[in-house]
Motif scaffolding. Structure first.
Motif, mmCIF file in Angstrom:
data_model
loop_
_atom_site.group_PDB
_atom_site.id
_atom_site.type_symbol
_atom_site.label_atom_id
_atom_site.label_comp_id
_atom_site.label_asym_id
_atom_site.label_seq_id
_atom_site.Cartn_x
_atom_site.Cartn_y
_atom_site.Cartn_z
ATOM 1 N N VAL A 4 0.960 -1.134 0.040
ATOM 2 C CA VAL A 4 0.040 -0.132 0.023
ATOM 3 C C VAL A 4 0.801 1.196 0.035
ATOM 4 N N THR A 5 0.734 2.165 -0.896
ATOM 5 C CA THR A 5 1.369 3.605 -0.848
ATOM 6 C C THR A 5 0.453 4.697 -0.855
ATOM 7 N N LEU A 6 0.964 5.530 0.241
ATOM 8 C CA LEU A 6 0.121 6.764 0.498
ATOM 9 C C LEU A 6 1.131 7.933 -0.158
ATOM 10 N N ASN A 7 0.529 8.750 -0.763
ATOM 11 C CA ASN A 7 1.150 9.873 -1.381
ATOM 12 C C ASN A 7 0.553 11.043 -1.249
ATOM 13 N N GLN A 8 0.951 12.024 0.017
ATOM 14 C CA GLN A 8 0.351 13.260 0.320
ATOM 15 C C GLN A 8 -1.096 13.228 0.506
ATOM 16 N N ALA A 9 -1.568 11.927 1.355
ATOM 17 C CA ALA A 9 -2.943 11.643 1.443
ATOM 18 C C ALA A 9 -3.583 12.666 2.611
ATOM 19 N N ILE A 10 -4.546 13.379 2.367
ATOM 20 C CA ILE A 10 -5.076 14.640 3.137
ATOM 21 C C ILE A 10 -6.563 14.096 3.390
ATOM 22 N N LYS A 11 -6.888 14.631 4.602
ATOM 23 C CA LYS A 11 -8.461 14.444 4.799
ATOM 24 C C LYS A 11 -8.908 15.606 5.425
ATOM 25 N N ARG A 12 -9.998 16.092 5.011
ATOM 26 C CA ARG A 12 -10.708 17.522 5.418
ATOM 27 C C ARG A 12 -12.297 17.291 5.779
ATOM 28 N N GLU A 53 -13.789 6.434 4.067
ATOM 29 C CA GLU A 53 -13.575 7.772 4.312
ATOM 30 C C GLU A 53 -13.004 8.319 2.796
ATOM 31 N N GLU A 54 -13.536 9.338 2.399
ATOM 32 C CA GLU A 54 -13.254 9.938 1.099
ATOM 33 C C GLU A 54 -11.758 10.428 1.485
ATOM 34 N N THR A 55 -10.895 10.490 0.606
ATOM 35 C CA THR A 55 -9.718 11.237 0.447
ATOM 36 C C THR A 55 -9.753 12.285 -0.132
ATOM 37 N N SER A 56 -9.596 13.545 0.643
ATOM 38 C CA SER A 56 -9.857 14.852 0.118
ATOM 39 C C SER A 56 -8.691 15.321 -1.024
ATOM 40 N N ASP A 57 -7.508 14.764 -0.584
ATOM 41 C CA ASP A 57 -6.564 15.273 -1.578
ATOM 42 C C ASP A 57 -5.326 14.244 -1.538
ATOM 43 N N GLY A 58 -4.460 14.314 -2.296
ATOM 44 C CA GLY A 58 -3.510 12.913 -2.539
ATOM 45 C C GLY A 58 -4.043 11.618 -3.189
ATOM 46 N N LYS A 59 -3.049 10.669 -3.018
ATOM 47 C CA LYS A 59 -3.351 9.364 -3.580
ATOM 48 C C LYS A 59 -2.947 8.182 -2.807
ATOM 49 N N ILE A 60 -3.679 7.190 -2.925
ATOM 50 C CA ILE A 60 -3.787 5.990 -2.322
ATOM 51 C C ILE A 60 -3.821 4.715 -3.473
ATOM 52 N N ALA A 61 -2.662 4.158 -3.375
ATOM 53 C CA ALA A 61 -2.505 2.939 -4.277
ATOM 54 C C ALA A 61 -2.257 1.592 -3.589
ATOM 55 N N ILE A 62 -2.985 0.570 -3.993
ATOM 56 C CA ILE A 62 -2.790 -0.858 -3.476
ATOM 57 C C ILE A 62 -2.280 -1.557 -4.882
ATOM 58 N N GLY A 63 -0.984 -2.132 -4.219
ATOM 59 C CA GLY A 63 -0.269 -2.761 -5.498
ATOM 60 C C GLY A 63 0.100 -1.539 -6.648
ATOM 61 N N THR A 64 -0.286 -1.933 -7.770
ATOM 62 C CA THR A 64 -0.063 -0.673 -8.925
ATOM 63 C C THR A 64 -1.392 -0.001 -9.158
ATOM 64 N N ARG A 65 -2.582 -0.298 -8.488
ATOM 65 C CA ARG A 65 -3.731 0.316 -8.771
ATOM 66 C C ARG A 65 -3.829 1.610 -8.026
ATOM 67 N N ASP A 66 -4.301 2.470 -8.618
ATOM 68 C CA ASP A 66 -4.736 3.729 -7.861
ATOM 69 C C ASP A 66 -6.058 3.673 -7.460
ATOM 70 N N VAL A 67 -6.489 3.401 -6.102
ATOM 71 C CA VAL A 67 -7.674 3.211 -5.521
ATOM 72 C C VAL A 67 -8.430 4.558 -4.833
ATOM 73 N N THR A 68 -7.724 5.579 -5.137
ATOM 74 C CA THR A 68 -8.131 6.707 -4.440
ATOM 75 C C THR A 68 -9.553 7.216 -4.623
ATOM 76 N N ARG A 69 -10.215 6.974 -5.685
ATOM 77 C CA ARG A 69 -11.561 7.167 -5.949
ATOM 78 C C ARG A 69 -12.498 6.029 -6.080
ATOM 79 N N MET A 70 -11.836 4.818 -5.954
ATOM 80 C CA MET A 70 -12.490 3.422 -5.813
ATOM 81 C C MET A 70 -13.647 3.209 -4.754
ATOM 82 N N ASP A 71 -14.614 2.582 -5.049
ATOM 83 C CA ASP A 71 -15.656 1.921 -4.210
ATOM 84 C C ASP A 71 -14.589 0.886 -3.219
ATOM 85 N N PRO A 72 -15.083 0.906 -1.996
ATOM 86 C CA PRO A 72 -14.412 0.142 -0.958
ATOM 87 C C PRO A 72 -14.724 -1.305 -1.614
ATOM 88 N N SER A 73 -15.598 -1.932 -2.329
ATOM 89 C CA SER A 73 -15.734 -3.167 -2.487
ATOM 90 C C SER A 73 -14.875 -3.742 -3.712
#
Length: 352
Positions: A4-12, A53-73
């Motif tokens: 899992v990679t978090l890049n400048q992940a922000i929550k407001r 929780e919605e990520t307000s800014d930044g990026k979250i990746a699981i493996g090579t997939r950008d999941v920042t805006r993906m549904d939890p399922s």
């Protein structure tokens, strides 16, 4: 399994920012623990990874997939909560397989996956029971089993042991550690209990007020903390802190009534600093000194002696062996120079 990679992940939340630009790399198969006091943002960060929780800014990746805006399922994660959240009218087997059933997985495949998870968690004899017939530890194992049958890429644990009594907590810590070794999956675990963090983690992330204070292996954080907060949070009982002033030959510590030699590159004489010493690194000298023993907590193989200093500061000492101080005794203490930590009094950053 994937990392899992978090890049400048922000929550407001409106105008209030609670997670402040988190950068973090969790490796494939790693057991990573988020630890910190209540309100530090550890559960929020976990829920951002889960997509709850919605990520307000930044990026979250699981493996090579950008999941920042993906549904939890769609993220390939499974989450185990503090509350077991089991269906009371269903058996253990039905609870564990319910998610797969809702996704239209064939009955034979569900049964196979539930049996495999049951074997791992030693739940075979409970498969026909309802949750009310299980202990707290057994219910939590069922909740973990429900996560296992989904075959996720990442397991997320949100304070899963906090509802258990002390004995069950120890038992379940061992179970979760064994599970990680057996499955080899990437696991992210949230707790406020630094003992859980130290015993389970490959990597600990210490959080405070939505920021990362330090990341490292458990013993790395214990032996080489970057600041006063990490030094005080990691280790039980907590590190002792005493006010001091840089002087010729070391640090003048009024609470001890002497100058303490240290192995650190000290700033200019007169600079205010904080001296840190762990309870387990202190030895007591009986019948001398100016430190009064106010309380002795005898736990059997170890006692924790609480000492009051002339400056009103408190020192806790870990004592072992047959000769131990009693309440009301006046004592002195000693410690090795290499065991003394020094922190800047203003920034609280470590002076090395």
């Amino acid at each position: 399994m994937t990392g899992v990679t978090l890049n400048q992940a922000i929550k407001r939340y409106g105008d209030v920012q609670v997670i402040h630009g988190i950068d973090l790399q969790i490796e494939d198969g790693e057991f990573c623990v988020f630890v910190g006091p209540s309100g530090c943002g550890k559960s929020t960060l976990l829920r951002m990874i889960a997509g709850l929780e919605e990520t307000s800014d930044g990026k979250i990746a699981i493996g090579t997939r950008d999941v920042t805006r993906m549904d939890p399922s769609e993220r390939g994660v499974a989450m185990v909560f503090q509350t077991y959240a089991l269906y009371p009218h269903m058996s253990v087997e039905e609870n564990m397989g319910f998610g797969l059933k809702m996704n239209g997985v064939p009955k034979g495949e569900i049964k196979e996956k539930v049996q495999k998870a049951s074997d791992i968690l030693k739940l075979d004899q409970y498969l026909d029971r309802k949750p009310k017939a299980l202990s707290g530890g057994q219910r939590q194992r069922v909740a973990i089993g429900r996560a296992i049958v989904r075959g996720p890429e990442v397991f997320l644990f949100d304070e899963p042991l906090s509802n258990l009594d002390a004995e069950l907590r120890v038992e379940m810590r061992v179970e979760i550690a064994r599970l990680h070794k057996e499955i080899g999956a990437t696991m992210i675990y949230v707790t406020h209990d630094q003992v859980e963090a130290m015993t389970l983690a490959d990597k600990i992330v210490v959080l405070r007020l939505g920021n990362i204070e330090q990341v490292g292996a458990p013993l790395e954080l214990y032996r080489d903390p970057d600041n006063k907060f990490v030094a005080g949070f990691i280790g039980s009982p907590a590190m002792n802190f005493l006010a001091g002033t840089v002087a010729e030959g070391g640090i003048e510590v009024p609470g001890l009534g002497r100058t303490v030699a240290v192995e650190a590159n000290l700033p200019a004489a007169g600079t205010s600093v904080i001296v840190g010493i762990r309870p387990e690194h202190i030895e007591v000298q009986m019948g001398q000194g100016a430190l009064k023993a106010e309380l002795s907590e005898a736990l059997g193989g170890v006692s924790y002696l609480h000492l009051d200093t002339p400056t009103g500061e408190r020192i806790i000492v870990e004592e072992r062996g047959d000769e131990r101080a009693n309440e009301g005794d006046t004592v002195d203490i000693s410690f090795e120079t290499r065991r003394v930590y020094v922190f800047d009094a203003k920034t609280e950053q470590r002076i090395r």
